[in-house]
Write an enzyme that holds these catalytic residues in place. Sequence first.
Site, short mmCIF file in Angstrom:
data_model
loop_
_atom_site.label_atom_id
_atom_site.label_comp_id
_atom_site.label_asym_id
_atom_site.label_seq_id
_atom_site.Cartn_x
_atom_site.Cartn_y
_atom_site.Cartn_z
N TYR A 241 37.13 40.86 4.35
CA TYR A 241 36.04 41.43 5.17
C TYR A 241 35.67 40.43 6.27
O TYR A 241 35.10 39.38 5.99
CB TYR A 241 34.85 41.77 4.26
CG TYR A 241 35.31 42.59 3.07
CD1 TYR A 241 35.44 43.98 3.17
CD2 TYR A 241 35.67 41.98 1.87
CE1 TYR A 241 35.92 44.73 2.10
CE2 TYR A 241 36.15 42.73 0.80
CZ TYR A 241 36.27 44.10 0.93
OH TYR A 241 36.76 44.84 -0.13
N HIS B 6 38.59 46.00 -12.25
CA HIS B 6 37.70 46.28 -13.39
C HIS B 6 38.32 47.33 -14.28
O HIS B 6 39.17 48.11 -13.84
CB HIS B 6 36.33 46.77 -12.86
CG HIS B 6 36.43 47.88 -11.85
ND1 HIS B 6 36.59 49.19 -12.21
CD2 HIS B 6 36.45 47.86 -10.48
CE1 HIS B 6 36.67 49.94 -11.10
NE2 HIS B 6 36.61 49.15 -10.04
N HIS C 90 29.42 48.21 -0.29
CA HIS C 90 29.08 49.53 -0.85
C HIS C 90 28.42 50.41 0.20
O HIS C 90 27.36 50.99 -0.02
CB HIS C 90 28.20 49.38 -2.11
CG HIS C 90 28.99 48.99 -3.32
ND1 HIS C 90 28.41 48.63 -4.51
CD2 HIS C 90 30.33 48.88 -3.50
CE1 HIS C 90 29.36 48.33 -5.38
NE2 HIS C 90 30.53 48.47 -4.79
N HIS D 119 34.42 39.70 -3.84
CA HIS D 119 34.33 40.48 -5.09
C HIS D 119 35.49 40.18 -6.04
O HIS D 119 36.37 39.37 -5.75
CB HIS D 119 34.25 41.98 -4.79
CG HIS D 119 35.38 42.52 -3.96
ND1 HIS D 119 36.67 42.64 -4.43
CD2 HIS D 119 35.42 42.99 -2.68
CE1 HIS D 119 37.44 43.17 -3.50
NE2 HIS D 119 36.71 43.38 -2.41
N GLU E 57 42.18 45.67 -6.64
CA GLU E 57 41.57 45.98 -5.35
C GLU E 57 41.23 44.75 -4.52
O GLU E 57 40.05 44.48 -4.26
CB GLU E 57 40.33 46.84 -5.55
CG GLU E 57 39.35 46.33 -6.62
CD GLU E 57 38.15 47.26 -6.75
OE1 GLU E 57 37.50 47.55 -5.74
OE2 GLU E 57 37.84 47.68 -7.88
N GLU F 51 43.17 49.63 -3.06
CA GLU F 51 42.84 49.73 -4.50
C GLU F 51 43.69 50.78 -5.19
O GLU F 51 43.79 51.91 -4.74
CB GLU F 51 41.35 50.10 -4.64
CG GLU F 51 40.92 50.34 -6.08
CD GLU F 51 39.42 50.54 -6.20
OE1 GLU F 51 38.80 51.08 -5.26
OE2 GLU F 51 38.87 50.15 -7.26
N HIS G 224 33.42 52.00 -13.57
CA HIS G 224 33.41 50.62 -14.04
C HIS G 224 33.23 50.71 -15.55
O HIS G 224 32.10 50.66 -16.04
CB HIS G 224 32.27 49.81 -13.40
CG HIS G 224 32.39 49.71 -11.91
ND1 HIS G 224 31.32 49.43 -11.09
CD2 HIS G 224 33.45 49.84 -11.07
CE1 HIS G 224 31.74 49.42 -9.82
NE2 HIS G 224 33.02 49.67 -9.79
N ASP H 210 36.99 54.64 0.15
CA ASP H 210 37.01 54.34 -1.28
C ASP H 210 36.46 55.58 -1.95
O ASP H 210 35.26 55.85 -1.88
CB ASP H 210 36.15 53.10 -1.55
CG ASP H 210 36.23 52.63 -2.99
OD1 ASP H 210 36.74 53.38 -3.85
OD2 ASP H 210 35.76 51.50 -3.27
N1 GLY Z 1 34.50 52.29 -5.97
C1 GLY Z 1 33.90 51.23 -6.64
C2 GLY Z 1 34.83 50.14 -6.87
O1 GLY Z 1 35.86 50.06 -6.22
O2 GLY Z 1 34.65 49.33 -7.72
MN MN Z 2 37.07 49.74 -8.06
MN MN Z 3 36.78 51.75 -5.41
#
Ligand code: GLY
Ligand code: MN
Ligand code: MN
Length: 430
Positions: free
Chosen positions: A381, A346, A235, A342, A377, A401, A353, A252
Site C-alpha cells: 500500500y 487467516h 477496510h 497486515h 493475501e 488473495e 475470519h 475484495d
Molecule cells: N476480506 C477480509 C480479509 O481479506 O481478511
Molecule cells: Mn482475507
Molecule cells: Mn479479503
Amino acid sequence: MNKIYSKRRKKLLKEFKNDAVVVLSSAALKQRSNDTEFPFRQDSNFYYLSGFKEDNACMVLLKKNNKIKSYLFLTERNEQMELWTGERLGTERAGTLGFDKCFDIKTLGSKLGKYFLDVDDLYLDFYSEITSTRTAKRVAKTLSQGRTRSVKNFLDITSIVQKMRLVKDENEIKQMRKAVMITKNAHHIAMQKIKPNSYEYKTQARIEKSFKSDGAYWDAYTTIVASGNNANTLHYILNDKKINDGDLVLIDAGSEYNYYASDVTRTFPVNGKFTPAQKEVYEMVLNVQLRIIEMIKPGIVKQDIQDASERFLAQGMLDLGILKGDLDEILKEKKQKKYYPHGIGHWMGLDVHDPCPYRDDEGNEIPFAKGMILTIEPGIYLNANDKEVPKKYRGIGIRIEDDILVTKEGNENLSKSIVKNVEDIEALMA
Ligand code: GLY
Ligand code: MN
Ligand code: MN
C-alpha cells in the site's frame, strides 16, 4: 446430513473427562431501526453443532454417568406468528435434527435447573459476542432459583468448538468450493463490465447481484471496491468514489454459500491495461503470493509463511526502490510494515475470519494439516501522499488473495481459476 451435527455433538461431549452440561444459545434477531431487523444469520458455533437456522433457540448437551444426551429448545409453531414471519420447524418436526429430544423454548427455564443437578462442570458460550448474553441471562435465572448446588466449575465452550472447526470435512470443503465458484463469476463479471468514470458502487452492485443470482444469499463480508488511492485504506467499504481512467481497482469480495465463506481479492486496471509502473508493483506482489502458496503443506506453521512474506515483500520493495538499505536491517527494524501492515492470511470457514486457534494449549503454533483452509493475501500500500515512495508508484495499492486448502501432500488453491496474471487479466478485460 443431520448425522454430521449429532456426530459433532458426540465428539465434543466425549472430550470431557468429567460429567458436564453445555448450554449454547442461538443468535438473536438484531434490531436495525425502530421495528425492522437485520436479516437473521445463525451463530456459527451453534450452526456447527446443530445445523439449525432459526433464532430463539438453545442447545443443552449432557454427559452424565458416561451417557450422552442432546436437547434442543426451539420456538414452538404458532399460526398467528407464522402468518407474519414464516414457517417454523416446531418441536414436532424437530426430530429430523437428530437431537434426543426437542422442547418448546418457553420450557427452558423450568428444565434447566434439573440438568444442572449432580454435574460439576457447566460449559457456557461466554466468549461468543453473539450468543453469550442470552445464555448468561438464562443460566443466571436458574442460578438465582438456587437449584444449581452441585455445579462447581463454569467453563468456556466457545474455544473448544472453535478448535473442532479447524479441520474441515468433505462436506464443508464442498460448500467452500461452491462459494469460491460463485465468487469467481462475480469477480470476472466485475472485470469485464467496469469502465473508467463509473462509480465504485456500481461494481459493488454487480458483484452482489452476481452472488445472489448464483444462490449465495450473503456476502461473507462487506464488499470492498477501492479505486486508486482508496485501496490504501485497508477496510475501505464506502465504495462511493468515481473511478478515474488509469486507476487500479482493488476488489475484495467473497460470497457465503450454505454458511461457508470465500474471500478473494483481485487488483486490476479500470481501463484494462496495466501501466509499466502498476505492472512492476503488481508482478512483484504476485510473485510473492505464488511463492508463499508454494510453501503451504502439512507441517508448516503460520509464522513460517508470515516471516517469508515479510522477507519476500521487503526484497521486492528494495528491488523497486520503495525501500532502501540492507534487507536484514530492514526486517530487523520492521520497515516493510509501513507498506505491508497486515498478516499474510487467516483461517476461513463458517466465518470469513474463522476464529480457530493458531496455537495449541501449550502456546505452540499449530502445524498446517490436511483439511485446513486459509487465505493467502500479500499486499503493498503506497499512499499518494507519501513522499518517500518513488513518484511513479504513489497511489498504488495492491492486494492479491486466494483461498488455499491444505492437502495431504501440499495444497490446492481453490480460487486459482479467478484470473490473476497480467496477461490473463488484460485478455479477460479486452
Ligand atoms: N476480506 C477480509 C480479509 O481479506 O481478511
Ligand atoms: Mn482475507
Ligand atoms: Mn479479503
